[in-house]
Design a protein around this motif. Structure first.
Motif, PDB file in Angstrom:
ATOM      1  N   LEU A  65       0.846  -1.189   0.000  1.00 54.69           N
ATOM      2  CA  LEU A  65       0.000   0.000   0.000  1.00 54.69           C
ATOM      3  C   LEU A  65       0.882   1.239   0.000  1.00 54.69           C
ATOM      4  CD1 LEU A  65      -2.640  -0.986   2.701  1.00 54.69           C
ATOM      5  CD2 LEU A  65      -3.213  -0.261   0.386  1.00 54.69           C
ATOM      6  N   TRP A  66       0.446   2.248  -0.774  1.00 59.22           N
ATOM      7  CA  TRP A  66       1.093   3.557  -0.776  1.00 59.22           C
ATOM      8  C   TRP A  66       0.039   4.580  -0.379  1.00 59.22           C
ATOM      9  CZ3 TRP A  66       6.304   4.293  -2.010  1.00 59.22           C
ATOM     10  CH2 TRP A  66       6.980   3.160  -2.499  1.00 59.22           C
ATOM     11  N   LEU A  67       0.366   5.412   0.609  1.00 54.72           N
ATOM     12  CA  LEU A  67      -0.614   6.344   1.164  1.00 54.72           C
ATOM     13  C   LEU A  67      -0.068   7.760   1.205  1.00 54.72           C
ATOM     14  CD1 LEU A  67      -1.557   4.258   4.351  1.00 54.72           C
ATOM     15  CD2 LEU A  67      -2.703   4.175   2.124  1.00 54.72           C
ATOM     16  N   SER A  68      -0.926   8.692   0.861  1.00 53.39           N
ATOM     17  CA  SER A  68      -0.667  10.112   1.098  1.00 53.39           C
ATOM     18  C   SER A  68      -1.906  10.652   1.805  1.00 53.39           C
ATOM     19  CB  SER A  68      -0.425  10.853  -0.225  1.00 53.39           C
ATOM     20  OG  SER A  68      -0.192  12.230   0.012  1.00 53.39           O
ATOM     21  N   ILE A  69      -1.793  10.870   3.118  1.00 49.14           N
ATOM     22  CA  ILE A  69      -2.956  11.098   3.971  1.00 49.14           C
ATOM     23  C   ILE A  69      -2.760  12.353   4.818  1.00 49.14           C
ATOM     24  CG2 ILE A  69      -4.506  10.060   5.680  1.00 49.14           C
ATOM     25  CD1 ILE A  69      -4.358   8.388   3.213  1.00 49.14           C
TER      26      ILE A  69
END
Length: 270
Positions: A132-136
């Motif tokens: 998973l890749w997240l920008s939150i």
């Protein structure tokens, strides 16, 4: 009795077919005329109705003079219908899944409002198999944190860039410190949020304060690639910031007119 008719109608029986079959369960063998008289099915239609019940295998014809009819037992009818429905579901499961797998990868789903977007984000987190890749952003982190931490515990690699929430870690995490998050928020108009799953699916959302938040979700490989590279880039800049300090990077762009425009969306003004 109306409830029985209603359920039979869900299984493909007409109202008159329901009445004729139930009437036969109660009294048989009987002629078409007697069925019509007992059930209220119009005489002009009774033989058409009985023909359809014969086609469905719900009744039998008794050779006699005059011809009479009997129903198949209720349990046998139910077993037949159940088998037919299960066969239909098995067929549709195969065919519809095959059609779905053939759909164009460029299909884009549009999602509206915070609640539905968060739900979609959590579903993507929960179905990840490889990474998973997240920008939150900080306001959204508590809503997905539990789901992400569960996947981390299960061994799924998670790479994240977080806007705010400096105390939070979600997998391999860097915080967006090379410029204030408010600078990004002002340029974008909201909290631009990205989730990519297994290199196959991406959700791109913008959470807005004074308007309806929106998101798109797609398997399109170009958008998945661009979104993942966006997060990789931010993580790398985060690593550089950690190594050399945010002050140097901040002074770098604030004193360069072109970089000011790139970062803020506005032209440099002394």
């Amino acid at each position: 009795m109306e409830e029985v008719y209603a359920e039979l109608q869900k299984l493909g029986f007409s109202k008159y077919e329901c009445k004729a079959y139930v009437g036969l369960l109660q009294h048989h063998p009987v002629t078409g005329y007697e069925i019509s008289k007992r059930t209220g099915v119009p005489r002009s239609m009774i033989y058409e109705v009985l023909g359809k019940l014969l086609d469905k295998g719900a009744i039998y014809l008794v050779p006699s003079d005059p011809v009479k009819y009997v129903p198949i037992p209720a349990n046998e009818l139910i077993q037949r219908l159940r088998k037919q429905i299960e066969q239909s579901f098995s067929f549709l499961e195969r065919k519809l899944n095959a059609l779905e797998s053939e759909r164009g990868v460029d299909v884009i789903w549009h999602i509206r409002n915070d609640e539905m977007i968060i739900k979609e984000m959590i579903e993507m987190v929960e179905k990840a198999k490889n990474e998973l890749w997240l920008s939150i952003w900080e306001p959204q982190i508590p809503m997905i944190k539990e789901a992400v931490e569960k996947r981390i515990h299960e061994g799924i690699p998670v790479f994240s860039i977080l806007f705010g929430a400096p105390e939070i870690q979600l997998g391999f995490t860097f915080h967006h410190n090379y410029m204030p998050p408010d600078v990004v928020k002002e340029r974008i108009g909201g909290n631009l949020t990205i989730v990519t799953c297994d290199g196959q699916e991406v959700l791109i959302a913008n959470f807005l304060e004074n308007a309806t938040s929106w998101a798109v979700k797609t398997h399109d490989p170009a958008l998945v690639l661009v979104a993942t590279e966006y997060i990789r880039h931010d993580i790398m800049i985060g690593a550089i910031t950690r190594e050399f300090g945010s002050d140097k990077l901040d002074s770098l762009w604030r004193n360069d007119p072109d970089l000011v425009h790139i970062v803020t969306g506005r032209r440099f003004s002394p």
